[in-house]
Scaffold this motif. Structure first.
Motif, PDB file in Angstrom:
ATOM      1  N   UNK A 462      -0.335 -41.794 -21.158  1.00 53.15           N
ATOM      2  CA  UNK A 462       0.779 -41.921 -20.224  1.00 53.15           C
ATOM      3  C   UNK A 462       1.052 -40.614 -19.492  1.00 53.15           C
ATOM      4  N   UNK A 463       1.416 -40.739 -18.248  1.00 54.38           N
ATOM      5  CA  UNK A 463       1.805 -39.571 -17.464  1.00 54.38           C
ATOM      6  C   UNK A 463       3.238 -39.213 -17.816  1.00 54.38           C
ATOM      7  N   UNK A 464       3.504 -37.927 -17.960  1.00 52.81           N
ATOM      8  CA  UNK A 464       4.857 -37.494 -18.286  1.00 52.81           C
ATOM      9  C   UNK A 464       5.513 -36.909 -17.049  1.00 52.81           C
ATOM     10  N   UNK A 465       6.839 -36.966 -17.008  1.00 52.46           N
ATOM     11  CA  UNK A 465       7.520 -36.294 -15.898  1.00 52.46           C
ATOM     12  C   UNK A 465       7.312 -34.791 -16.036  1.00 52.46           C
ATOM     13  N   UNK A 466       7.433 -34.081 -14.943  1.00 57.28           N
ATOM     14  CA  UNK A 466       7.131 -32.647 -14.948  1.00 57.28           C
ATOM     15  C   UNK A 466       7.977 -31.852 -15.932  1.00 57.28           C
ATOM     16  N   UNK A 467       9.151 -32.363 -16.250  1.00 57.76           N
ATOM     17  CA  UNK A 467      10.029 -31.622 -17.157  1.00 57.76           C
ATOM     18  C   UNK A 467       9.557 -31.681 -18.599  1.00 57.76           C
ATOM     19  N   UNK A 468       8.663 -32.609 -18.900  1.00 55.28           N
ATOM     20  CA  UNK A 468       8.235 -32.738 -20.288  1.00 55.28           C
ATOM     21  C   UNK A 468       6.875 -32.075 -20.494  1.00 55.28           C
ATOM     22  N   UNK A 469       6.644 -31.660 -21.719  1.00 61.59           N
ATOM     23  CA  UNK A 469       5.427 -30.905 -22.016  1.00 61.59           C
ATOM     24  C   UNK A 469       4.267 -31.815 -22.369  1.00 61.59           C
ATOM     25  N   UNK A 470       3.138 -31.549 -21.778  1.00 60.17           N
ATOM     26  CA  UNK A 470       1.941 -32.323 -22.109  1.00 60.17           C
ATOM     27  C   UNK A 470       1.524 -32.011 -23.535  1.00 60.17           C
ATOM     28  N   UNK A 471       0.811 -32.910 -24.138  1.00 59.50           N
ATOM     29  CA  UNK A 471       0.366 -32.642 -25.506  1.00 59.50           C
ATOM     30  C   UNK A 471      -0.479 -31.368 -25.558  1.00 59.50           C
ATOM     31  N   UNK A 472      -0.208 -30.559 -26.564  1.00 59.00           N
ATOM     32  CA  UNK A 472      -0.991 -29.338 -26.748  1.00 59.00           C
ATOM     33  C   UNK A 472      -2.374 -29.689 -27.287  1.00 59.00           C
ATOM     34  N   UNK A 473      -3.319 -28.822 -26.972  1.00 59.07           N
ATOM     35  CA  UNK A 473      -4.683 -29.028 -27.467  1.00 59.07           C
ATOM     36  C   UNK A 473      -4.926 -28.075 -28.634  1.00 59.07           C
ATOM     37  N   UNK A 474      -5.263 -28.637 -29.757  1.00 56.91           N
ATOM     38  CA  UNK A 474      -5.420 -27.860 -30.981  1.00 56.91           C
ATOM     39  C   UNK A 474      -6.896 -27.778 -31.344  1.00 56.91           C
ATOM     40  N   UNK A 475      -7.333 -26.599 -31.692  1.00 60.98           N
ATOM     41  CA  UNK A 475      -8.733 -26.437 -32.092  1.00 60.98           C
ATOM     42  C   UNK A 475      -8.801 -26.009 -33.552  1.00 60.98           C
ATOM     43  N   UNK A 476      -9.284 -26.857 -34.390  1.00 58.22           N
ATOM     44  CA  UNK A 476      -9.412 -26.526 -35.805  1.00 58.22           C
ATOM     45  C   UNK A 476     -10.774 -25.918 -36.129  1.00 58.22           C
ATOM     46  N   UNK A 477     -11.492 -25.575 -35.109  1.00 63.52           N
ATOM     47  CA  UNK A 477     -12.749 -24.874 -35.357  1.00 63.52           C
ATOM     48  C   UNK A 477     -13.929 -25.789 -35.606  1.00 63.52           C
ATOM     49  N   UNK A 540       4.983 -31.795 -34.117  1.00 61.17           N
ATOM     50  CA  UNK A 540       5.161 -32.673 -32.961  1.00 61.17           C
ATOM     51  C   UNK A 540       4.591 -34.071 -33.210  1.00 61.17           C
ATOM     52  N   UNK A 541       5.120 -35.012 -32.473  1.00 56.86           N
ATOM     53  CA  UNK A 541       4.646 -36.384 -32.619  1.00 56.86           C
ATOM     54  C   UNK A 541       3.340 -36.632 -31.880  1.00 56.86           C
ATOM     55  N   UNK A 542       3.089 -35.871 -30.813  1.00 60.32           N
ATOM     56  CA  UNK A 542       1.879 -36.079 -30.014  1.00 60.32           C
ATOM     57  C   UNK A 542       1.179 -34.756 -29.730  1.00 60.32           C
ATOM     58  N   UNK A 543      -0.143 -34.741 -29.822  1.00 63.35           N
ATOM     59  CA  UNK A 543      -0.934 -33.525 -29.588  1.00 63.35           C
ATOM     60  C   UNK A 543      -2.388 -33.949 -29.484  1.00 63.35           C
ATOM     61  N   UNK A 544      -3.235 -32.989 -29.148  1.00 68.16           N
ATOM     62  CA  UNK A 544      -4.662 -33.304 -29.063  1.00 68.16           C
ATOM     63  C   UNK A 544      -5.467 -32.356 -29.941  1.00 68.16           C
ATOM     64  N   UNK A 545      -6.579 -32.852 -30.422  1.00 70.69           N
ATOM     65  CA  UNK A 545      -7.535 -32.006 -31.134  1.00 70.69           C
ATOM     66  C   UNK A 545      -8.799 -31.906 -30.292  1.00 70.69           C
ATOM     67  N   UNK A 546      -9.377 -30.752 -30.333  1.00 67.92           N
ATOM     68  CA  UNK A 546     -10.689 -30.613 -29.728  1.00 67.92           C
ATOM     69  C   UNK A 546     -11.684 -31.254 -30.702  1.00 67.92           C
ATOM     70  N   UNK A 547     -12.505 -32.156 -30.195  1.00 67.47           N
ATOM     71  CA  UNK A 547     -13.446 -32.833 -31.089  1.00 67.47           C
ATOM     72  C   UNK A 547     -14.726 -32.007 -31.220  1.00 67.47           C
ATOM     73  N   UNK A 548     -15.320 -32.113 -32.371  1.00 70.34           N
ATOM     74  CA  UNK A 548     -16.590 -31.419 -32.570  1.00 70.34           C
ATOM     75  C   UNK A 548     -17.723 -32.373 -32.215  1.00 70.34           C
ATOM     76  N   UNK A 549     -18.912 -31.871 -32.339  1.00 71.21           N
ATOM     77  CA  UNK A 549     -20.070 -32.676 -31.958  1.00 71.21           C
ATOM     78  C   UNK A 549     -20.207 -33.929 -32.824  1.00 71.21           C
TER      79      UNK A 549
END
Ligand SMILES: [Zn+2]
Length: 1153
Positions: A462-477, A540-549
Motif C-alpha cells: 500500500x502507498x502511504x501518505x507523505x506524512x507516514x514513514x515507509x517501512x524500514x529495510x533491515x539487513x540481517x547479513x 514496528x508492525x511493518x518493515x522489510x528484510x533484505x533477502x539473501x540468495x
C-alpha cells in the motif's frame, strides 16, 4: 416493524407487530452456510506494552533510499540469427512530439455505455490526473525523431490482407445500449416500500412500537455498544424540533454520547436464560487513545429496572462515563417538541410522529407492555434507519483528529472514509491490513454460532501518505532474516527473548530458537532487548528484510525486471487513433518507469511488440541507426526471434525507440487486417522474459475477440439469455482452460500481464482476463473507445499503471498463532499449494483477502497474531521481504465480537466471497446465501447480546448497523443482479476488479459518494457534506456529483438557476447543456473552479481515472444515474433499503422463532 440498531437491545416493548408481508424479492431465504471448523489453542506472547515513539534506528534506512544494484544486464551483441526486416522511414514520421492534448470533446451519447468503467490503478501518491509528471532530473535529453535513415524492407506489409469476413461474426451484443428503453419502468419513489408493515404514523409524538423510529442508534462509534435503547425511545423530553429531514445531520447528534448503562445488556440480568452464564464485562484491551471505550457495561441491571433517564442527552446515565472524545456532551439543540430524540439522534429525526410510545428509555415503565391500540399502518421512515452518511460523519468527527497509534492489541481502526494518520508502534497500519473483527471468538463453536467471517484484507505494498514513514529495510547479513526454527516466522515485536537474550520463543508456534551470535543483545530489567527501539523488527508492525540468495529463484539474485509493450495494430486500433496515441504517449512515459529510491534512472528494460494475426518484434539496440522488425507468422509455436536488442535500457536506446514509436503508426496506417490473436502475444512476452532470465510486466493493448487461427482462439459465446439460469455461471468462466495453463507458466516466470481493452463489442473479458487476473495484473476497459472523449482517461490510467510501485515474482504467506490458520484466499493471484499466494506482479493497489478458521481454542490472554510475509523483487531487482504483523484480541463473549467488527471490511469480504461464488453456483443461490449469512449474524446478536425485546423490533449491533444497507448494495450490484444495460463483459470485468479492491474502494463502489455541488463552499478546499443515495434526497434546483471509483456523474436538476448553469457549463439554459461532455469546460468563475478542483481531488484519490458523465434530470441518461442511487429500488429488481431492511428483519425473526 421497528428498527433498532442498538448494540444491546432495548427493552421489550410489547407492541404487536403487524406481520409484514413480504418482501418481493424472489425467493429469499437460503440455507445456512457451512460452519467453521473446530479447534483449540495457541498463545503468543502478547503485545508489547508501552511503545515509545521509535527512534530512527541506525543501520537501516527507509527502503526508498536503498541503493540499488544497478542493472546488470547489458545488451551489446549485435547478432541475430534471423534476417531482420529493416523498417525504414517509409513515411514521414509524424511531427508529433507532444502527446495529444487532453480534449474535452463530446461523447456520443449513444455510447455512453454504462460499461465504461474507469480504470487506472494506483491510489495513493499518484500524481494527480492532470498533473504533469515529474521528469527525473537525471534523465537524458530526449531526442525527438532522430533522423530516419536507411533502409527498409517492406516485405512485412504484404501480410495485411483485406478484412476477413469472420469479423462479421462477432456478436453485437454490446451495441445499442438499452438505457433509453428502460426508462419506462421508472422505479417507485424512494422510500416507498412495498407491502411493508410499516406505514406512516398518523400522529406526532412518541414512537409506536412499530413506528419507524425504532431504530436506535447511538453514536459512540467505536465504543462498545451499550446498549440498546430502542431508538427513539423516548427520551421523552427531548423531542426535537421539526427539522428538515433531509440528509443533514440530525440535531440530536451528540458525539460521544454515552449509552445508558442499563441498556448495555451485558449485565447478567439482562440476558435471557438461553445465553447461559452471565457475562463479565469484557473489555477488549485497554482503552485506546482516541478511542472510546464505553465503560464496562457491565453489571448494570438491564433497562427494565433502571429508572428512565431524564433525557436522552443530558441525563445522567448510569453508565460508566465515556472516556476520551466521546464523553457525553450537552445537547446542541434545545429539546423541541415534535421530534423524537433518538438516542443520540445520530440518524435523523423521525419524520413522522409516532404514536404510542409509552416509555421513554429502556427501562421506562411503559415499555414492555404496550397496551395501546394497534398502530395504524405506516411505512418505515428512511430517516429513522441507519444512515451511512451519518456513520461516516460521526467517525470523521470522532476519530479524524487524532493519529491512530498501533501499539495496542485489537484496536478497531477508524473507518476507511475517515482521514487519519497512523503511527506504527508495533502493529501494521490499517492501510496494510484491515480485519472483519479485531476481537475474535476463542472457539470455533462460537465463531460458527455468530457466522461472522474472520478475514483480513491485506494490501502489502500500500502507498502511504507523505506524512507516514515507509517501512524500514533491515539487513540481517549473510545469514538472512532471523526466523523461528520451526514455523519460520520472521523476527517481530511479539517474539519473546529469554535466557538473558540468548534464545527467543516464537509467538506463533512457541518453539524456542537460539539467537544467532551476530544478533545477540542483552535484555533490560523488563526482559526487553536494549536495542529494542533501534530495530524496526522489534518495535514496528511493518518493515522489510533484505533477502539473501536463498530467497531467490535458482539461488541466483534476480535481474532487474522488464516491461514489454505489446500493441494491437489491427484495423480498429489503427482507425480509432489508438495506436498513434499509445506510441506518442510512450515516447515520454518511458522516462517515468519506476525507479528505486534515489536512483537516477530506472533499472527496468523495455521491449516492443506489435501484432494482429501475426507478431512483429522490434530490435531497438542502441547501436542501430534504425529499429529492425522481425515478423513471426507461425503463431502456433511462439518463439522470440531475437535475443539481443529486444529488451533495452531506455536511455541507451532512446533514439532508436523514438524512431520506432514514430514509425509504428505509419507502418500500419493502411492496414486492413481485422483479426487478432491473443494467447500468442502473452506467450511471446513470456518467452522473452524467459530468455532474459528476468521477471517483468506485459502491457497489452487489445481491441477484439481473438478469432484468428492460433492457440487460445476464442468464439463468441455471449448469451444474456443465460441470466437467471443454472448456466449463468458459464458467463463468468473462461471458455477454455488454455489461459489457465498459460497463467501458470507466466507466474512461474514472474511475468505479470496488464491488459488494456478497447472493445466495440463482446470480447470475452471472462477469458481474456484469466492471465492478467492470475498473474496479479490489472485489466482496464474502454468500451467504444473514442479518442476525443476517452483519451484522457486512458492516458491517465496508463501513466499511473506504468509508474506505480510494483513488486515482481512475489510470494505471500500469512502465518498465524496457534489456534487459527488461513484457510481461504481471494484476489488476483495464483496458488500452487494451500498456503502460498503467488503473484507474478503485485502493485501498490492490489489487495489479497485472507479468511481464517479455528483449528484450536484461542485464549483471551494471549490473543491471536497474524504475520504476513511478502517476498518480492523490487523494480531495481532487489529481493526483499516485507513483513506486516497484527495482533488481535480474543473473546469468550459474543458481545465482544460484535462490538469490535468492521462492517466495511466485512462487506469487502462478503462481496469477494459472493463474486467468487458465481463461478460455481447459480447467482440466486449466492444471493440467498449472503442474505442468510447476514441474517444469522444479526440473529445471533439479537439472541445472545441484545436485551430481550419485542420481536417486532429490529436490533442491530452498533458497529454493524450498516450491514443491511451495504449488503443490499452488494446484492444489487451488476454481478449479482444485472440491469438490462449491463453487458456480459461488464459483469466479468467488475467481478475481477472487485476481487482485488481494498476496503476503501469497495466502500465507495457499493455505496457511491453523492455530493451536492451547489452546497460547496467555493472559498474552501473541503467537500460539501455527502448525502444519502436516494432520489428523494435530490432537489430539482441543485447540481450533484456522484462518484463510485469508476465513474463520476454530474446530475443537473431541471430547476437549477440559470446563473449556476452559466457558471458551470458556459451555456445559458438547462436545455443547452450537452450531456456528451466528458469534461467540464474551463471557466473562470469561483463555482466552476471549485467544482473542477473537487473533481480533480476525487480523481487523485481513486486508483483509476473516473469517467465523467453529465446527466440532466429527466434525460434518458438519468436511468443510468439512478442505477447508483442505491437506497432506492432498482430497475433490475433490487430492493430499496427500507424494503430490504424489512426483509432482513423477517429473516432474522424466522431464525429466532
Ligand atoms: Zn514458530
Amino acid at each position: 416493524m421497528s428498527v433498532n440498531q442498538q448494540a444491546h437491545a432495548g427493552p421489550p416493548y410489547g407492541q404487536p407487530q403487524p406481520g409484514y408481508q413480504g418482501y418481493q424479492q424472489p425467493a429469499y431465504g437460503g440455507q445456512p452456510l457451512p460452519g467453521v471448523p473446530q479447534s483449540q489453542y495457541g498463545a503468543y506472547n502478547g503485545p508489547m506494552p508501552g511503545y515509545q515513539q521509535p527512534v530512527p534506528p541506525q543501520g537501516y534506512f527507509p527502503s526508498l533510499g536503498f541503493p540499488s544494484k544497478g542493472s546488470p544486464v547489458s545488451l551489446n551483441s549485435d547478432t541475430s540469427s534471423l534476417a531482420p526486416n529493416f523498417i525504414g522511414s517509409l513515411r514521414a514520421p509524424p511531427t508529433s512530439g507532444a502527446p495529444p492534448p487532453a480534449s474535452g470533446a463530446s461523447l456520443p451519447s449513444g455510447h455512453l455505455a454504462y460499461s465504461q468503467f474507469g480504470h487506472g490503478d494506483v491510489q495513493n501518491g499518484i500524481p494527480a490526473s492532470a498533473a504533469p509528471m515529474q521528469r527525473p532530473p537525471a534523465s537524458q535529453p530526449f531526442l525527438p525523431g532522430s533522423a530516419p535513415t536507411p533502409v527498409s524492407q517492406t516485405s512485412t506489409f504484404q501480410q495485411y490482407g483485406p478484412p476477413p469476413a469472420s469479423v462479421q461474426q462477432l456478436s453485437n451484443h454490446m451495441a445499442g445500449m438499452t438505457i433509453g428503453n428502460t426508462a419506462a419502468s421508472a422505479p417507485p419513489p424512494a422510500g416507498l416500500g412495498y407491502g411493508s408493515p410499516t406505514s406512516v404514523p398518523p400522529v406526532s409524538g412518541s414512537f409506536s412500537a412499530t413506528g419507524s423510529g425504532l431504530y436506535t442508534p447511538y453514536t459512540a462509534s467505536q465504543g462498545p455498544p451499550p446498549t440498546s435503547v430502542s431508538q427513539g425511545l423516548p427520551l421523552a423530553q427531548s423531542p426535537f424540533p421539526g427539522q428538515p429531514v433531509s440528509a443533514q445531520r440530525p440535531p440530536a447528534q451528540v458525539p460521544g454520547f454515552a449509552p445508558p448503562p442499563s441498556s448495555t445488556g451485558i449485565g447478567p440480568s439482562s440476558y435471557p436464560p438461553t445465553t447461559g452464564a452471565p457475562r463479565p464485562p469484557t473489555m477488549p484491551g485497554p482503552p485506546l487513545p482516541g478511542q472510546t471505550v464505553a465503560g464496562p457495561p457491565t453489571s448494570q441491571p438491564n433497562h427494565i429496572s433502571s429508572p428512565p433517564p431524564p433525557s436522552a442527552m443530558s441525563g445522567p446515565h448510569p453508565g460508566p462515563p465515556m472516556s476520551g472524545l466521546h464523553g457525553p456532551l450537552p445537547p446542541t439543540h434545545p429539546p423541541q417538541p415534535g421530534y423524537q430524540m433518538q438516542q443520540n439522534g445520530s440518524f435523523g429525526q423521525v419524520r413522522g410522529p409516532q404514536p404510542n410510545y409509552g416509555g421513554a428509555y429502556p427501562g421506562t415503565p411503559n415499555y414492555g407492555s404496550q397496551p395501546g391500540p394497534p398502530p395504524p399502518p405506516k411505512r418505515l421512515d428512511p430517516d429513522s434507519i441507519p444512515s451511512p452518511i451519518q456513520v461516516i460523519e460521526d467517525d470523521r468527527s470522532n476519530r479524524g483528529s487524532e493519529p491512530f497509534v498501533t501499539g495496542v492489541r485489537g484496536q478497531v481502526p477508524p473507518l476507511v472514509t475517515t482521514n487519519f494518520l497512523v503511527k506504527d508502534q508495533g502493529n501494521a497500519s490499517p492501510r496494510y491490513i484491515r480485519c472483519t473483527s479485531y476481537n475474535i471468538p476463542c472457539t470455533s463453536d462460537m465463531a460458527k454460532q455468530s457466522q461472522v467471517p474472520l478475514a483480513a484484507v491485506i494490501k502489502p505494498l500500500a502507498t502511504l501518505p507523505p506524512e507516514e514513514t515507509l517501512p524500514y529495510l533491515v539487513d540481517h547479513g549473510e545469514s538472512g532474516p532471523v526466523r523461528c526454527n520451526r514455523c519460520k516466522a520472521y523476527m517481530c515485536p511479539f517474539m519473546q527473548f529469554i535466557e538473558g537474550g540468548r534464545r527467543f520463543q516464537c509467538c506463533f508456534c512457541s518453539c524456542v530458537t537460539e539467537v544467532p551470535p551476530h544478533y545477540f543483545q542483552h535484555l533490560d530489567h523488563t526482559g526487553k532487548r536494549v536495542d529494542f527501539y533501534d530495530r524496526p523488527e522489534l518495535s514496528l508492525g511493518s518493515y522489510e528484510f533484505l533477502a539473501t540468495v536463498d530467497y531467490c529463484k535458482n539461488n541466483k539474485f534476480p535481474s532487474p525486471p522488464a516491461f514489454i509493450f505489446m500493441i494491437d495494430v489491427s484495423y480498429n486500433a489503427v482507425k480509432s487513433g489508438l495506436v498513434r496515441l499509445i506510441c506518442e504517449e510512450l515516447k515520454s512515459l518511458l522516462d517515468y518507469l519506476p525507479r528505486e529510491g534515489n536512483m537516477e534512472e530506472s533499472a527496468i528494460r523495455v521491449g516492443f511488440v506489435t501484432y494482429n494475426k501475426v507478431l512483429h518484434f522490434y530490435n531497438v539496440k542502441s547501436s542501430l541507426a534504425q529499429p529492425q522488425m522481425m515478423v513471426v507468422s507461425d503463431v502456433a509455436d511462439m518463439f522470440v526471434p531475437l535475443l539481443d536488442g529486444f529488451l533495452v535500457n531506455v536511455n541507451e536506446s532512446r533514439t532508436v525507440i523514438a524512431s520506432l514509436l514514430d514509425q509504428i503508426p505509419e507502418m500500419f496506417a493502411d492496414t486492413r487486417e481485422t483479426e487478432t490473436v491473443f494467447a500468442p502475444v502473452i506467450q511471446a512476452g513470456l518467452e522473452a522474459l524467459k530468455e532474459a532470465e528476468c521477471a517483468g510486466k506485459l502491457f497489452i493493448f487489445h481491441t477484439s475477440l481473438p478469432i484468428a487461427e492460433a492457440p487460445g482462439k476464442l468464439k463468441n459465446r455471449d448469451d444474456k439469455k443465460l441470466i437467471n439460469t443454472d448456466k449463468e455461471k458459464t458467463l463468468f468462466q473462461p471458455q477454455t482452460s488454455f489461459y489457465n495453463n498459460l497463467a501458470k507458466d507466466c507466474v512461474a516466470q514472474g511475468c505479470c500481464v496488464d491488459l488494456f481493452l478497447f472493445p466495440n463489442q463482446y470480447l470475452d473479458v471472462a477469458t481474456l482476463g484469466v492471465v492478467p487476473y492470475q498473474t496479479g495484473g490489472s485489466i482496464y476497459k474502454y468500451a467504444y473507445f473514442q479518442l476525443e472523449t476517452d483519451q484522457d482517461r486512458f492516458l491517465n490510467d496508463l501513466r499511473r499503471d506504468v509508474q506505480k510501485e510494483v513488486g515482481f515474482d512475489a510470494v505471500m504467506r500469512v502465518r498465524t498463532s496457534t489456534g487459527i490458520r488461513a484457510t481461504d484466499f481471494f484476489g488476483a493471484f495464483y496458488m500452487s499449494n494451500t498456503t502460498d499466494v503467488e503473484m507474478a506482479g503485485l502493485d501498490c493497489d492490489k489487495t489479497i483477502t485472507v479468511e481464517f478458521k479455528h483449528d484450536d481454542k484461542l485464549s483471551e490472554d494471549t490473543g491471536a497474531l497474524l504475520q504476513c510475509a511478502l517476498l518480492y523483487t523490487s523494480c531495481a531487482g532487489q529481493r526483499r521481504l516485507r513483513i506486516h504483523n497484527l495482533s488481535l484480541n480474543c473473546c469468550t463473549q459474543l458481545a465482544d465480537l460484535y462490538r469490535n467488527c468492521e462492517t466495511d471490511t466485512l462487506i469487502n469480504y462478503l462481496a469477494k466471497y459472493a463474486y467468487r461464488g458465481v463461478l460455481s453456483s447459480p447467482v440466486k443461490t449466492v444471493r440467498d446465501a449472503l442474505i442468510n449469512q447476514c441474517a444469522q449474524i444479526l440473529a445471533c446478536y439479537r439472541k445472545n447480546c441484545a436485551s430481550p425485546s419485542s420481536a417486532g423490533q429490529l436490533i442491530l449491533p452498533e458497529c454493524m448497523k450498516l450491514l443491511p444497507v451495504y449488503l443490499n448494495c452488494v446484492l444489487k450490484s451488476d454481478v449479482l443482479q444485472p440491469g438490462p444495460e449491463v453487458t456480459t463483459d461488464d459483469r466479468a470485468y467488475v467481478r475481477q476488479l472487485v476481487t482485488s479492491m481494498d476496503v476503501a474502494e469497495t466502500n465507495v463502489f457499493f455505496y457511491p459518494r453523492l455530493l451536492p455541488l451547489t452546497k460547496a463552499d467555493v472559498d474552501s478546499d473541503s467537500l460539501p457534506a455527502a448525502i444519502r443515495n436516494s432520489e428523494e434526497r435530490l432537489s430539482k434546483g441543485d447540481i450533484y456529483l456522484l462518484e463510485n471509483g469508476l465513474n463520476i456523474f454530474v446530475w443537473v436538476g431541471v430547476n437549477v438557476q440559470q446563473g449556476l448553469i452559466q457558471s458551470l457549463f458556459g451555456v445559458s439554459s438547462f436545455s443547452q447543456i450537452s450531456n456528451s461532455l466528458s469534461t467540464l469546460p474551463v471557466l473562470e468563475n469561483p463555482f466552476s473552479k471549485k467544482v473542477r478542483s473537487m473533481i480533480d481531488m476525487l480523481q487523485v484519490q481513486r486508483s483509476r481515472y473516473m469517467k465523467l458523465i453529465i446527466v440532466k434530470q429527466e434525460d434518458k441518461l438519468e436511468m443510468l444515474f439512478k442505477h447508483f442511487l442505491v437506497e432506492d429500488k432498482s430497475l433490475s429488481g433490487g430492493a430499496s433499503y427500507v424494503d430490504f431492511l424489512c426483509h432482513m428483519h423477517k429473516e432474522i425473526r424466522q431464525l429466532l422463532s
